[in-house]
Design a protein around this motif. Structure first.
Motif, PDB file in Angstrom:
ATOM      1  N   ASP A  31       0.713  -1.154  -0.126  1.00 18.83           N
ATOM      2  CA  ASP A  31      -0.178   0.215   0.006  1.00 18.83           C
ATOM      3  C   ASP A  31       0.814   1.289  -0.105  1.00 18.83           C
ATOM      4  O   ASP A  31       0.398   2.311   0.196  1.00 18.83           O
ATOM      5  N   GLY A  32       2.205   1.255  -0.203  1.00 21.02           N
ATOM      6  CA  GLY A  32       3.062   2.391  -0.237  1.00 21.02           C
ATOM      7  C   GLY A  32       3.773   2.717   0.939  1.00 21.02           C
ATOM      8  O   GLY A  32       4.487   3.683   1.114  1.00 21.02           O
ATOM      9  N   ALA A  33       3.742   1.886   2.060  1.00 18.56           N
ATOM     10  CA  ALA A  33       4.500   2.209   3.342  1.00 18.56           C
ATOM     11  C   ALA A  33       5.731   1.645   3.733  1.00 18.56           C
ATOM     12  O   ALA A  33       6.091   0.558   2.959  1.00 18.56           O
ATOM     13  N   ASP A  34       6.788   2.357   4.098  1.00 22.71           N
ATOM     14  CA  ASP A  34       8.097   1.914   4.590  1.00 22.71           C
ATOM     15  C   ASP A  34       7.818   1.246   5.885  1.00 22.71           C
ATOM     16  O   ASP A  34       7.225   1.811   6.797  1.00 22.71           O
ATOM     17  N   ILE A  35       8.440   0.103   5.969  1.00 25.10           N
ATOM     18  CA  ILE A  35       8.367  -0.847   7.248  1.00 25.10           C
ATOM     19  C   ILE A  35       9.564  -0.886   8.222  1.00 25.10           C
ATOM     20  O   ILE A  35      10.476  -1.094   7.773  1.00 25.10           O
ATOM     21  N   VAL A  36       9.342  -0.622   9.592  1.00 23.21           N
ATOM     22  CA  VAL A  36      10.659  -1.276  10.565  1.00 23.21           C
ATOM     23  C   VAL A  36       9.591  -2.366  11.133  1.00 23.21           C
ATOM     24  O   VAL A  36       8.797  -1.815  11.747  1.00 23.21           O
ATOM     25  N   LEU A  37      10.240  -3.478  11.157  1.00 23.14           N
ATOM     26  CA  LEU A  37       9.766  -4.570  11.779  1.00 23.14           C
ATOM     27  C   LEU A  37      10.507  -5.124  12.901  1.00 23.14           C
ATOM     28  O   LEU A  37      11.847  -4.890  12.814  1.00 23.14           O
ATOM     29  N   THR A  38       9.885  -5.696  13.952  1.00 23.23           N
ATOM     30  CA  THR A  38      10.735  -6.336  14.981  1.00 23.23           C
ATOM     31  C   THR A  38      10.696  -7.647  15.027  1.00 23.23           C
ATOM     32  O   THR A  38       9.873  -8.261  14.823  1.00 23.23           O
ATOM     33  N   TYR A  39      11.974  -8.457  15.625  1.00 23.86           N
ATOM     34  CA  TYR A  39      11.879  -9.789  15.826  1.00 23.86           C
ATOM     35  C   TYR A  39      12.447  -9.967  17.028  1.00 23.86           C
ATOM     36  O   TYR A  39      13.176  -9.307  17.447  1.00 23.86           O
ATOM     37  N   SER A  77      14.603   2.296  21.476  1.00 17.07           N
ATOM     38  CA  SER A  77      14.040   3.681  20.554  1.00 17.07           C
ATOM     39  C   SER A  77      15.012   4.316  20.106  1.00 17.07           C
ATOM     40  O   SER A  77      15.115   4.825  19.094  1.00 17.07           O
ATOM     41  N   ALA A  78      16.479   4.273  20.842  1.00 16.37           N
ATOM     42  CA  ALA A  78      17.731   4.906  20.140  1.00 16.37           C
ATOM     43  C   ALA A  78      17.887   4.025  18.770  1.00 16.37           C
ATOM     44  O   ALA A  78      18.185   5.251  17.777  1.00 16.37           O
ATOM     45  N   ALA A  79      17.873   3.002  18.709  1.00 13.64           N
ATOM     46  CA  ALA A  79      18.219   2.171  17.569  1.00 13.64           C
ATOM     47  C   ALA A  79      16.909   2.367  16.412  1.00 13.64           C
ATOM     48  O   ALA A  79      17.508   2.691  15.305  1.00 13.64           O
ATOM     49  N   LEU A  80      15.968   2.526  16.756  1.00 15.59           N
ATOM     50  CA  LEU A  80      14.926   3.020  15.540  1.00 15.59           C
ATOM     51  C   LEU A  80      15.094   4.462  15.275  1.00 15.59           C
ATOM     52  O   LEU A  80      15.032   4.564  14.099  1.00 15.59           O
ATOM     53  N   GLN A  81      15.431   5.276  16.252  1.00 15.39           N
ATOM     54  CA  GLN A  81      15.713   6.546  15.759  1.00 15.39           C
ATOM     55  C   GLN A  81      16.779   6.563  14.847  1.00 15.39           C
ATOM     56  O   GLN A  81      16.732   7.407  13.808  1.00 15.39           O
ATOM     57  N   ALA A  82      17.742   5.981  14.997  1.00 12.45           N
ATOM     58  CA  ALA A  82      19.126   5.965  14.152  1.00 12.45           C
ATOM     59  C   ALA A  82      18.568   5.182  12.700  1.00 12.45           C
ATOM     60  O   ALA A  82      19.122   5.829  11.811  1.00 12.45           O
ATOM     61  N   GLN A  83      17.927   4.422  12.625  1.00 10.87           N
ATOM     62  CA  GLN A  83      16.973   3.718  11.551  1.00 10.87           C
ATOM     63  C   GLN A  83      16.621   4.844  10.578  1.00 10.87           C
ATOM     64  O   GLN A  83      16.608   4.846   9.388  1.00 10.87           O
ATOM     65  N   LEU A  84      15.619   5.579  11.470  1.00 12.50           N
ATOM     66  CA  LEU A  84      14.760   6.472  10.657  1.00 12.50           C
ATOM     67  C   LEU A  84      15.887   7.545  10.124  1.00 12.50           C
ATOM     68  O   LEU A  84      15.353   8.197   9.099  1.00 12.50           O
ATOM     69  N   ARG A  85      16.734   8.013  10.793  1.00 11.69           N
ATOM     70  CA  ARG A  85      17.724   8.973  10.412  1.00 11.69           C
ATOM     71  C   ARG A  85      18.354   8.404   9.035  1.00 11.69           C
ATOM     72  O   ARG A  85      18.511   9.311   8.270  1.00 11.69           O
ATOM     73  N   GLN A  86      18.693   7.281   8.916  1.00 11.31           N
ATOM     74  CA  GLN A  86      19.122   6.808   7.732  1.00 11.31           C
ATOM     75  C   GLN A  86      18.520   7.021   6.643  1.00 11.31           C
ATOM     76  O   GLN A  86      18.809   7.255   5.337  1.00 11.31           O
ATOM     77  N   TRP A  87      17.127   6.987   6.831  1.00 13.99           N
ATOM     78  CA  TRP A  87      16.022   7.166   5.744  1.00 13.99           C
ATOM     79  C   TRP A  87      15.614   8.717   5.790  1.00 13.99           C
ATOM     80  O   TRP A  87      14.780   8.913   4.806  1.00 13.99           O
ATOM     81  N   ASN A  88      16.213   9.452   6.398  1.00 11.11           N
ATOM     82  CA  ASN A  88      15.915  10.884   6.548  1.00 11.11           C
ATOM     83  C   ASN A  88      14.571  11.233   6.788  1.00 11.11           C
ATOM     84  O   ASN A  88      13.858  11.856   6.236  1.00 11.11           O
TER      85      ASN A  88
END
Length: 256
Positions: A31-39, A77-88
């Motif tokens: 549907d057009g979303a970018d995804i961060v998933l956890t495992y 949360s810090a790891a997620l924020q770093a991932q989001l920064r990589q995607w701008n």
């Protein structure tokens, strides 16, 4: 508006490497979303889902997370924020609290240890993970908490698990009320019995259980993962933003 012209959304799905979480991740990506998933432990399975999402033309990442360990949420949360920064990307547009585990035991046989584990995974985990992620949720974003049909109807052996899901449904309403000033909505999606590996794959692999579910369902069969992904997409779609603080059951009409 088509997904090709819509501003891309970024959604976090806990437990997105398998089962309903995987299906939701793929449906949202389509549907057009970018995804961060956890495992929790299956990194290779999570990597496969990431590859499938990327094959759909969307960005994807998999991060490890044990939702039962709330002490790890600030690090996550810090790891997620770093991932989001990589995607701008500055913020999440959606959060799906999906990760969980099954439990089947009669009320008389349920142990305090099993009960405490369910609390950690299904109540304390989503509560404090959502709290930790509040700074990363965009104003106007969507929260979707996954419950179960068992919070509405009763089947012996599921009392503890169903209690947790009942709590999640209350949690969604309070989130909607307290985060409404930011335009954030919160809803509950309650799947019925679905053919996945959840709970040892009982609905999928046990013919008797599957037949019982089918006989109790208006549409005459047990649910498939593909029945749930589109429901997640619909409830996270910006066009359904006026749906708020609601419990939506996707069970094919089970026990009506």
């Amino acid at each position: 508006m088509s997904s090709t012209t819509r501003t891309p959304r970024t959604v976090l799905i806990t437990g997105g490497s398998r089962g309903l979480g995987r299906n939701a991740a793929l449906a949202l990506a389509a549907d057009g979303a970018d995804i961060v998933l956890t495992y929790r432990s299956q990194s290779s399975t999570a990597a496969e889902v990431v590859a499938q999402i990327e094959a759909l033309g969307r960005r994807a990442a998999a991060l490890p997370l044990d939702v039962a360990d709330s002490s790890s949420f600030s690090t996550f949360s810090a790891a997620l924020q770093a991932q989001l920064r990589q995607w701008n990307v500055a913020h999440l547009d959606g959060l799906v609290n999906n990760a969980g585990e099954g439990h089947y035991a009669a009320f008389a046989d349920t142990t305090p240890e099993a009960f405490d584990q369910l609390v950690a995974v299904h109540l304390k985990g989503p509560y404090f993970l959502t709290q930790a992620l509040l700074p990363l949720l965009a104003d106007g974003s969507r929260i979707l908490n996954v419950s179960s049909g068992l919070a509405r109807f009763a089947l012996p052996g599921s009392s503890a698990y169903a209690m947790m899901k009942g709590g999640i449904e209350v949690f969604s309403r309070y989130l909607a009320r307290e985060l409404g000033a930011r335009g954030i909505t919160a809803n509950t999606l309650a799947p019925g019995a679905i053919e996945t590996d959840f709970g040892g794959g009982r609905v999928r692999d046990d013919a008797g259980t599957n037949a019982m579910v089918a006989s109790a369902t208006a549409l005459g069969r047990a649910g498939k993962p593909d029945d749930i992904g589109p429901a997640v997409v619909a409830l996270l779609n910006p066009a359904t933003r006026w749906i708020n603080a609601q419990r939506v059951e996707a069970s094919g009409g089970m026990f009506i």
